[in-house]
Design a protein around this motif. Structure first.
Motif, short mmCIF file in Angstrom:
data_model
loop_
_atom_site.label_atom_id
_atom_site.label_comp_id
_atom_site.label_asym_id
_atom_site.label_seq_id
_atom_site.Cartn_x
_atom_site.Cartn_y
_atom_site.Cartn_z
N GLN A 144 0.86 -1.19 0.00
CA GLN A 144 0.00 0.00 0.00
C GLN A 144 0.90 1.24 0.00
OE1 GLN A 144 -3.47 -0.06 0.73
NE2 GLN A 144 -3.83 2.09 1.20
N LEU A 145 1.92 1.17 0.84
CA LEU A 145 2.88 2.27 0.95
C LEU A 145 3.66 2.40 -0.36
CD1 LEU A 145 3.40 4.00 3.41
CD2 LEU A 145 5.31 2.54 4.01
N ALA A 146 4.04 1.25 -0.91
CA ALA A 146 4.78 1.26 -2.18
C ALA A 146 3.91 1.89 -3.27
CB ALA A 146 5.18 -0.15 -2.58
N GLY A 147 2.59 1.67 -3.17
CA GLY A 147 1.66 2.27 -4.12
C GLY A 147 1.70 3.79 -4.01
N GLU A 148 1.76 4.30 -2.75
CA GLU A 148 1.84 5.76 -2.55
C GLU A 148 3.15 6.29 -3.12
OE1 GLU A 148 1.25 6.82 1.57
OE2 GLU A 148 -0.45 5.44 1.71
N LYS A 149 4.21 5.52 -2.94
CA LYS A 149 5.52 5.93 -3.45
C LYS A 149 5.48 5.96 -4.99
CE LYS A 149 10.10 6.52 -3.25
NZ LYS A 149 10.48 6.40 -4.61
N ARG A 150 4.82 4.95 -5.56
CA ARG A 150 4.70 4.92 -7.04
C ARG A 150 3.97 6.16 -7.53
NH1 ARG A 150 4.06 -0.53 -6.66
NH2 ARG A 150 1.80 -0.39 -6.51
N GLN A 151 2.92 6.56 -6.75
CA GLN A 151 2.14 7.73 -7.14
C GLN A 151 3.05 8.97 -7.13
OE1 GLN A 151 -1.35 7.52 -4.75
NE2 GLN A 151 -2.36 9.15 -5.89
N LEU A 152 3.91 9.06 -6.11
CA LEU A 152 4.85 10.18 -6.02
C LEU A 152 5.80 10.15 -7.22
CD1 LEU A 152 6.15 12.53 -4.31
CD2 LEU A 152 7.67 10.79 -3.40
N ASP A 153 6.29 8.94 -7.53
CA ASP A 153 7.21 8.82 -8.67
C ASP A 153 6.53 9.21 -9.98
OD1 ASP A 153 9.14 7.95 -6.96
OD2 ASP A 153 8.82 5.81 -7.36
N GLU A 154 5.24 8.83 -10.09
CA GLU A 154 4.52 9.20 -11.31
C GLU A 154 4.38 10.71 -11.43
OE1 GLU A 154 0.82 7.00 -11.25
OE2 GLU A 154 1.89 5.10 -11.52
N LEU A 155 4.10 11.37 -10.28
CA LEU A 155 3.99 12.83 -10.29
C LEU A 155 5.32 13.44 -10.71
CD1 LEU A 155 1.94 13.57 -7.05
CD2 LEU A 155 1.20 13.98 -9.39
N GLY A 156 6.40 12.85 -10.17
CA GLY A 156 7.75 13.33 -10.51
C GLY A 156 8.03 13.15 -11.99
N ASP A 157 7.65 11.99 -12.53
CA ASP A 157 7.89 11.72 -13.95
C ASP A 157 7.12 12.70 -14.83
OD1 ASP A 157 9.54 9.66 -13.44
OD2 ASP A 157 8.05 8.07 -13.74
N GLU A 158 5.88 12.99 -14.41
CA GLU A 158 5.06 13.89 -15.20
C GLU A 158 5.68 15.29 -15.23
OE1 GLU A 158 0.88 13.45 -14.38
OE2 GLU A 158 0.56 15.53 -14.99
N LEU A 159 6.12 15.73 -14.06
CA LEU A 159 6.75 17.05 -13.97
C LEU A 159 8.03 17.07 -14.81
CD1 LEU A 159 7.06 19.88 -12.70
CD2 LEU A 159 8.16 18.79 -10.75
N LYS A 160 8.80 16.00 -14.71
CA LYS A 160 10.05 15.92 -15.45
C LYS A 160 9.80 16.03 -16.96
CE LYS A 160 14.17 13.06 -15.63
NZ LYS A 160 14.73 11.78 -15.28
N GLN A 161 8.78 15.30 -17.41
CA GLN A 161 8.46 15.34 -18.84
C GLN A 161 8.05 16.73 -19.28
OE1 GLN A 161 5.56 12.37 -20.05
NE2 GLN A 161 6.75 10.75 -19.10
N GLN A 162 7.23 17.39 -18.45
CA GLN A 162 6.79 18.76 -18.80
C GLN A 162 7.99 19.69 -18.91
OE1 GLN A 162 4.09 19.35 -15.49
NE2 GLN A 162 2.33 19.38 -16.88
N VAL A 163 8.86 19.61 -17.91
CA VAL A 163 10.03 20.49 -17.88
C VAL A 163 10.96 20.20 -19.06
CG1 VAL A 163 12.12 21.02 -16.55
CG2 VAL A 163 9.93 20.85 -15.38
#
Lengths: 70, 803
Positions: free
Chosen positions: B338-357
Motif C-alpha cells: 500500500q505504501l509502495a503504491g503511494e511511493k509509485r504515485q509520487l514517482d509518477e507525479l515526478g515523472d510527469e513534472l520531469k516530462q513537462q520540464v
C-alpha cells in the motif's frame, strides 16, 4: 454451468471480436489493435509504435500534398 | 483426456536404478517412509511437465530451474537419467533425459506432443503439502494474481494493463503537449498579421485575400498553393536579411509564448509533487519500512519454497508456527505494498513534472540553435533565454532530491512569468517594428505578414490534427478499457461463483456438520479497480474473513486441498490425472477417511497418484481404494538402488531365496513371516476361514498366528486329510510367529540351517493349498458340488470338503 465459464483466452478473443461495436471508438485505432492481437504482437512497445504510426499517417498526407504542390 | 499407463524413472533425485510403475490408467496409492523417494517421483513429474522443479530453483540449491539438483548423486558421470511416461494416447509418450552435462533431450519431438505439454503446463497436476495452504493464507492481491494465473486470466490482466497503460500514456502526452496553448500561440501570430483569427481555411483564405487586396494582383487565394504562388510573386531578394531578422524575432515570440503558456501547468505539477513528497517526509518511518519490503518478500519466498521447513523464524531463530509466520509476512507485505503504491504515485507525479520540464527545455534549446544567436549583438538575448532554461532546470534538480533533503517551496522556485511575458512582448514588438521599418514598401510588408500568417496557420493545422488524432486514440482506449473491465469482471464473477460452489462442496464433504459453511471467493475493488480476492465463509451463521482467524491448521489444509481439487475440475482439460504428495499430514483420522472418500466418490473418473508417508492413513484407506480398482504400492529405499517398489509376495519370495543363497540371515526371519502372512491371507480368503471382524486398518495388520488358527480351524471342520497334510500347528510353533505387532522387526537368532528347515516346512504347508500347475489356490469358488471337493482352478489339486 461449467461450460458457461469463460477462460481467459475466451474473454480476450470475445473482446477483440466485439471491440468495433463499442460505441464512440475510432475505427483506425481499433483496427490496429485487432491486427496486433491477431498477429500475436500485442505488446506495450508494439501498441505504442502502432499508435504513433497511425498519428504520423494522419499527419503525413497533408505534408505530402503540400510538398507535391510546392 | 490423458491418463498414465506407465512411469519409468532412472537416476533422478533419490531414484538411482530404474523405478518402473505400471499403472495402466489406474489410480495408485503409494506408501513410503520419509526418505524412500516419493517426492523424487513428484519432482521428476514436475520436471517432465514444467521443465523445472520449483522448490529447487533458488540461489542456494541451483539456479538452472533445479536441474543441478535433479541428477542422483550416486550415478556415474557417464550415465544419463530420465523419466519416461506412457499415456493412454501414445502420441504423448515421451522420455525426457538429462545428461551428465545437464543438457536435456526428449524422445518425442512431434508438434502434437509439444502442444500437449504447453497446454498441460497451465493445468493443476501436482499438489505438495508445502503448497497446500499457500493460497489460503496468501494476501488478497496474491490470491487475485494466483487465481488469475490458474484460470488463465493472467493474460487477461496483461491485456487490461496494456490498455490502461496506453490510455494513460496518451492522456499524459496530451496534457504535457498543452495543445490549446500551442494553438493559441499560432492564432496570436495570425491575428497579428492578418488582423483576425483563423480556425478554419475559409477564415484564413478570407483574411489573406483582405491582406493582398491593395496589391491588386487580380488573383484570389483559395488554397495553400495560391498562398505559395502569391508569396513567390511578391517576394524580393533584396529584403532577405530583414525578413530573416523578422522571422528570428517571430520565432522567439512563438517559442517563449509557448513556454509562458506552460508555466502554470509546471507550477501546479510541482506543487502536487511537493505535497506528496513532504507527506512522505513527515513520517520518516514510511521510508524505512519501505526498505524492508524486499526483505519480507525474500522471507516469503524462503518460506513458501520450503527452504525453511520447520516451525521457526529463520531470522531470529525463535520457535514460530510456519503458517502463522507466512501469514504475518503476507500481512506486512500487503501493508507495505500500500505504501509502495503511494511511493509509485509520487514517482509518477515526478515523472510527469520531469516530462513537462524537459519538453519545454527542448523547445528552448531548439530555439537557441538559431544561427543569429552566434552574433555578438544577440548575446544578451541569448543569456536571457538561457536564464529561462536555467529556471526550468531547477525543477529537475529538485526532483533528484532524496527524502532526507528539504524540497524547495513552490513559492521559492517560480519561473518569473512577468519577466517572460515582457520578453515575449519585446520579441513581438521587435518583429512588428522590423516589419514596419519598411512601411513605404507595401509589398514587403504584405509579403512578410502573409508569410508569417501562412507559417502559423500550417503549424496551427498540424497541432490541431495531432491533438485530434491523440484525443481519438485516448477516447478509444478509455472506452475499450471500460468494456474490457466489464467483460473481465463478468467472466471472473461467473467463475468465482462456480468455483466457490465446488470449494464449499469439497470442504463440507471433508468437514460435515461443522460450523463453517458457505465458503466463497469474493472479489475486492478499490476505485473501480479489482485489487484482490478474499475468502469469505459463515461461522456460526456470521460472515467471516479472512479464514485463518477461526480455522485450525487441519481446516486450513482442507480449504487448500478443496481449492486445488476445484481447480483440477475446472481447468484441467488435457489431463485426467493429478498427484497429491503427502497432503494429509495435518489431518486427523476422521478428515483422512473423508478425504479418501471424497477422492473415491467425486474423482472416480480421474487417475489419482496419492503419495503418503503416513502408515496409518495408508492402512486406513488401502483396502477401500483397492476395492475401487486402485493399485497399491510400497516404496523402499536402499543405498545400492535408491528408490524401489516393494514387489509384493513374489518379490519377497525372490528375496528370501537370495538370502538363503547368500547365507544371509539378516531380516530373513521377518521376510519369512511377512511372506507367510500374505499367503495365509489369500488361503483364508479362498477357503472362507472365519476371522473376527476388524476395521480396515487393523484388518490389514492381521498377524500370521491368527490367520493360521483360522485356517486350521476351518480345514479341521471342513477338510478331510487336508488338516494333516497342511500341518499348521508345526508352522505356528516357529519362533517368527510368536510375538505381536510391536515385535515385527525383532531379529531372530536362528541359524541359516534352522531357517532353511522352517522355510521348507512353510513351503510344504503352502503347497497344500496352492497349485503349481494353474498357479491358483484351492478355493470355495471352485467347489465341486457333485464330488463335494474343494479344488484349485485346473482341478489338479483337490480335497474332500464338507458342504
Amino acid at each position: 454451468m461449467r461450460d458457461k465459464i469463460k477462460s481467459g483466452k475466451d474473454v480476450i478473443e470475445e473482446f477483440f471480436n466485439n471491440i468495433l461495436h463499442v460505441e464512440g471508438v475510432d475505427k483506425k485505432t481499433v483496427d490496429k489493435l485487432v491486427e496486433l492481437f491477431s498477429e500475436n504482437k500485442l505488446t506495450d512497445s508494439n501498441i505504442q509504435n502502432a499508435l504513433e504510426e497511425l498519428k504520423q499517417a494522419e499527419l503525413e498526407p497533408r505534408k505530402e500534398k503540400d510538398h507535391g504542390e510546392n | 483426456m490423458a491418463k498414465i499407463k506407465s512411469i519409468n524413472i532412472s537416476g533422478l533425485r533419490g531414484i538411482k536404478d530404474l523405478l518402473p510403475l505400471d499403472l495402466n490408467k489406474k489410480s495408485v496409492l503409494i506408501y513410503g517412509d520419509n526418505g524412500t523417494g516419493k517426492s523424487s517421483l513428484t519432482d521428476a513429474f514436475e520436471w517432465f511437465f514444467f521443465d523445472q522443479i520449483g522448490h529447487l530453483s533458488n540461489e542456494e540449491i541451483g539456479r538452472r530451474k533445479g536441474r543441478d539438483a535433479l541428477r542422483n548423486i550416486f550415478i556415474p558421470d557417464v550415465e544419463g537419467c530420465y523419466i519416461e511416461l506412457k499415456f493412454n494416447d501414445s502420441n504423448f509418450d515421451n522420455m525426457k533425459s538429462l545428461s551428465s552435462s545437464l543438457s536435456i533431450s526428449i524422445s518425442n519431438i512431434s508438434d502434437e506432443f509439444n502442444n500437449y505439454i504447453k497446454a498441460a503446463q497451465s493445468e493443476n497436476l501436482i499438489l505438495r503439502y508445502r503448497d497446500l495452504v499457500q493460497f489460503v493464507i496468501a494476501s488478497k492481491t496474491e490470491k487475485l494474481t494466483e487465481l488469475q494465473k490458474i484460470i488463465g486470466f493472467s493474460e487477461v490482466a496483461n491485456v487490461r494493463s496494456l490498455l490502461k497503460k496506453n490510455a494513460g500514456r496518451i492522456a499524459r502526452t496530451i496534457k504535457n503537449a498543452n495543445y490549446d496553448n500551442q494553438k493559441n500561440v499560432q492564432q496570436s501570430i495570425i491575428i497579428e498579421n492578418l488582423g483576425r483569427n483563423a480556425h478554419i481555411e475559409e477564415h484564413f483564405f478570407g483574411g489573406s485575400n483582405e491582406l493582398i487586396k491593395q496589391l491588386k494582383l487580380d488573383t484570389e487565394i483559395k488554397s495553400q498553393t495560391d498562398i505559395n504562388r502569391v508569396l513567390k510573386q511578391i517576394e524580393s531578394k533584396e529584403d532577405t536579411e530583414l525578413l530573416d531578422q523578422i522571422n528570428f524575432f517571430t520565432r522567439i515570440w512563438e517559442v517563449l509564448s509557448e513556454v509562458e503558456g506552460n508555466v502554470d501547468n509546471i507550477q501546479e505539477s510541482y506543487s502536487a509533487y511537493h505535497i506528496f513528497f513532504t507527506k512522505f517526509q513527515e513520517d520518516p518511518e514510511k521510508i524505512t519500512k519501505l526498505q524492508l519490503l524486499a526483505l519480507f518478500r525474500e522471507g516469503q519466498s524462503v518460506l513458501n519454497n520450503d527452504i525453511v521447513q520447520n516451525d521457526y523464524c529463520p531470522l531470529c531463530q525463535q520457535e514460530k508456527n510456519k503458517i502463522e509466520l507466512i501469514q504475518e509476512l503476507n500481512e506486512r507485505i500487503e501493508e507495505l505494498e500500500q505504501l509502495a503504491g503511494e511511493k509509485r504515485q509520487l514517482d509518477e507525479l515526478g515523472d510527469e513534472l520531469k516530462q513537462q520540464v524537459q519538453s519545454n527545455i527542448r523547445t528552448i534549446e531548439s530555439l537557441l540553435k538559431e544561427k543569429r544567436f552566434k552574433n555578438e549583438e544577440y548575446e544578451k538575448l541569448n543569456k536571457q533565454i538561457e536564464g529561462f532554461k536555467k529556471s526550468l532546470n531547477e525543477f529537475t534538480e529538485e526532483l533528484k532530491k532524496k527524502f532526507t533533503a528539504k524540497l524547495a517551496e513552490p513559492s521559492e522556485i517560480k519561473i518569473d512569468k512577468i519577466e517572460l511575458a515582457k520578453f515575449v512582448q519585446h520579441a513581438k514588438v521587435t518583429s512588428k517594428a522590423l516589419t514596419d521599418s519598411k512601411s513605404s514598401n507595401i509589398k514587403f510588408q504584405i509579403y512578410t505578414k502573409l508569410f508569417q500568417a501562412s507559417t502559423a496557420y500550417i503549424a496551427y493545422q498540424r497541432i490541431e490534427k495531432e491533438q485530434d488524432v491523440l484525443t481519438k486514440q485516448q477516447v478509444t482506449l478509455e472506452l475499450i478499457y471500460e468494456d474490457f473491465i466489464k467483460r473481465q469482471e463478468e467472466a471472473l464473477n461467473e467463475f468465482l461463483a462456480m468455483f466457490s460452489q465446488d470449494i464449499n462442496d469439497y470442504y463440507t464433504t471433508m468437514n460435515p456438520n461443522e460450523k463453517v459453511k458457505n465458503i466463497k471467493l469474493v472479489p475486492l475493488k478499490k476505485n473501480d479497480e479489482m485489487v484482490g480476492i478474499t475468502i469469505e465463509y459463515s461461522f456460526f451463521d456470521e460472515t467471516k474473513t479472512p479464514p485463518i482467524a477461526y480455522l485450525s491448521e487441519s481446516h486450513i489444509n482442507c480449504l487448500g486441498l478443496s481449492f486445488f481439487l476445484a481447480s483440477v475440475k475446472a481447468f484441467n482439460k488435457e489431463n485426467e490425472f493429478f498427484i497429491l504428495d503427502d497432503v494429509i499430514s495435518s489431518f486427523d483420522r476422521s478428515h483422512r477417511a473423508r478425504f479418501a472418500k471424497l477422492l473415491a466418490d467425486k474423482f472416480s473418473d480421474y487417475q489419482v497418484i496419492l503419495l503418503t508417508h503416513e502408515k496409518e492413513f495408508f492402512e486406513l484407506v488401502s483396502s477401500d481404494v483397492k476395492s475401487r480398482g486402485w493399485s497399491i504400492k510400497n516404496f523402499t529405499w536402499s543405498k545400492e538402488s535408491g528408490t524401489g517398489v516393494e514387489k509384493g509376495t513374489h518379490g519377497l519370495e525372490e528375496r528370501i531365496h537370495k538370502k538363503f543363497e547368500e547365507k544371509n540371515t539378516d531380516g530373513l526371519g521377518n521376510d519369512i513371516r511377512v511372506y507367510t502372512e500374505n499367503v495365509m491371507k489369500e488361503v483364508a480368503f479362498n477357503i472362507e476361514a472365519n476371522v473376527a471382524f476388524r476395521y480396515n486398518e487393523i484388518n490389514e495388520r492381521r498377524m500370521a498366528p491368527e490367520l493360521l488358527d483360522a485356517v486350521h480351524s476351518r480345514i479341521s471342520k471342513k477338510g478331510k486329510g487336508l488338516k494333516e497334510k497342511a500341518n499348521i500347528p508345526r508352522v505356528k510353533g516357529m519362533p517368527m510367529f510368536i510375538g505381536n505387532t510391536t515385535s515385527h522387526d525383532n531379529k531372530y537368532n536362528e541359524s541359516i540351517e534352522d531357517l532353511e528347515v522352517m522355510w521348507e516346512d512353510i513351503k510344504k504347508t503352502i503347497h497344500t493349498f496352492y497349485c503349481n500347475n494353474c498357479k491358483k489356490f484351492i478355493s470355495i469358488k471352485y467347489f465341486d458340488n457333485v464330488e463335494n471337493r474343494i479344488r484349485c482352478g485346473c482341478g489338479n489339486l483337490s480335497y474332500d470338503w464338507k458342504k
